[in-house]
Enzyme design. Structure first.
Site, PDB file in Angstrom:
ATOM      1  N   CYS A 176       0.852  -1.203   0.000  1.00 49.53           N
ATOM      2  CA  CYS A 176       0.000   0.000   0.000  1.00 49.53           C
ATOM      3  C   CYS A 176       0.884   1.249   0.000  1.00 49.53           C
ATOM      4  CB  CYS A 176      -0.907  -0.024   1.225  1.00 49.53           C
ATOM      5  SG  CYS A 176      -1.862   1.486   1.407  1.00 49.53           S
ATOM      6  N   CYS A 202      -0.299   4.156   2.282  1.00 48.72           N
ATOM      7  CA  CYS A 202      -0.102   3.884   3.723  1.00 48.72           C
ATOM      8  C   CYS A 202       1.370   4.048   4.112  1.00 48.72           C
ATOM      9  CB  CYS A 202      -0.518   2.455   4.085  1.00 48.72           C
ATOM     10  SG  CYS A 202      -2.040   1.901   3.355  1.00 48.72           S
ATOM     11  N   ASP A 203       2.258   3.475   3.322  1.00 46.68           N
ATOM     12  CA  ASP A 203       3.659   3.367   3.748  1.00 46.68           C
ATOM     13  C   ASP A 203       4.640   4.240   2.965  1.00 46.68           C
ATOM     14  OD1 ASP A 203       2.912   1.460   5.645  1.00 46.68           O
ATOM     15  OD2 ASP A 203       2.945  -0.136   4.145  1.00 46.68           O
TER      16      ASP A 203
END
Ligand code: NAP
Length: 309
Positions: A136, A139-140
């Site tokens: 993701c 997200c990261d």
């Protein structure tokens, strides 16, 4: 006689499930949608949803999902946060067993449990998951600002996410095992033109290496079989998806395990409908999932009408 708790149970509250919840409620059905995580499904990780018709100003998948949820609830749908452990059909009623120990019965079910990312299965992938290996980008990605990042895959997800990561660093390497992208042409062209993305076709990953965190990846040129170690700080894997069909093991599926439906979204099991990424379909998009959810709810309502006393 056993009573139904709802007319329609919707399993999964991504774009397909939320759209079905809205349409089902507007059709005067009592609708319960069950979602184990936050409503929104895979749309939650979209940084900017730029291709939903009518949404001229792209917004985040999270904001989009919140609005879909509100809209479904405004029409009377109830969204329950729980895990569905099993689904069975006895007579004309379906029973879903929930993680909280309760059981819910309904006349029809829409399976909208979507799909989850596919792993590569190479050495180091599981070991460094969460320590440099991610599935993701939104997200990261921010953890690797300015660092060298490897993206793996040749579909829409790999190209979209490589574009997003290229805003965080000018060192994105995108590898794909074939000589052409599977992604939509316009998107692939934008990636090929992006000066921050170094596209390496005919290249596959063999091993992810590191100590506490990822430090490098062993790559192979699929034509020459030349192997080389590429130092990177993070690896983002977009190798496709696996449909979540565990709740309906008897429903007919295609060779890739996606549920086959007719054009009314009806599966091979009477009363069980499927919509969104779990369904055998040539094109998986948020707009397609939303449309399939609407069709499934409409046709489920017609089916329920034939059963209800
Ligand atoms: P996908 O279209 O199935 O692409 C997966 C990619 O991963 C393929 O290029 C595949 O290579 C590669 N791959 C698979 N296994 C691999 C392995 N073991 N090693 C190396 N590479 C591997 O999946 P996706 O990109 O996740 O997209 C899923 C669906 O969501 C699609 O229908 C897509 O259109 C949709 N989607 C749309 C958008 C958008 O519209 N913006 C964004 C994201 C996703 P091959 O090509 O050689 O098979």
């Amino acid at each position: 006689m056993v009573q139904a708790d709802a007319d329609l149970l919707i399993l999964g509250a991504g774009p397909a499930g939320l759209s079905a919840a809205q349409y089902g409620s507007r059709a005067n059905l009592k609708v319960l949608a069950i979602e184990k995580l936050s409503p929104g499904g895979q749309a939650l990780v979209i940084d900017k949803l730029e291709n939903y018709p009518g949404d001229v100003n792209p917004r985040s998948g999270f904001d989009f999902a919140q609005d879909m949820r509100r809209q479904a609830e405004n029409f009377g749908a109830e969204i329950i946060n729980d895990t569905v452990l099993s689904l069975r059909k006895e007579g004309s009623l379906f029973t879903a067993a929930l993680g909280n120990g309760k059981e819910l019965r309904s006349y029809a079910v829409i399976l909208a449990t979507g799909a989850v990312h596919r792993s590569l299965g190479i050495s180091g992938e599981a070991e460094f998951s969460g320590r440099g290996v991610s599935y993701c980008a939104t997200c990261d990605g921010p953890f690797f600002k300015g660092k060298k990042i490897l993206v793996i895959g040749g579909g829409d997800a790999a190209c979209d996410e490589a574009q997003y990561l290229s805003l965080l660093t000018d060192q994105v390497i995108l590898i794909h095992r074939r000589d052409a992208f599977r992604a939509q042409k316009g998107l692939a062209q934008r990636v090929l033109r992006n000066p921050n993305i170094d596209v390496r076709l005919n290249t596959r990953p063999l091993e992810i290496r590191g100590d506490k965190q990822v430090t490098s990846v062993l790559l192979e040129n699929c034509i020459t079989n030349e192997q080389y170690e590429e130092p990177v700080s993070a690896v983002f894997v977009f190798a496709g998806a696996v449909p979540q069909t565990g709740l309906a093991p008897d429903a007919k599926t295609d060779e890739a395990s996606y549920i086959i439906t007719d054009q009314r979204m009806a599966s091979s099991i009477p009363g069980l409908f499927a919509a969104g990424d779990i369904r055998s379909s040539p094109f998986r998009q948020v707009v397609v999932a939303a449309a399939e959810g609407a069709i499934a709810a409409h046709c489920a309502a017609e089916y329920i009408d034939t059963l209800k006393p």
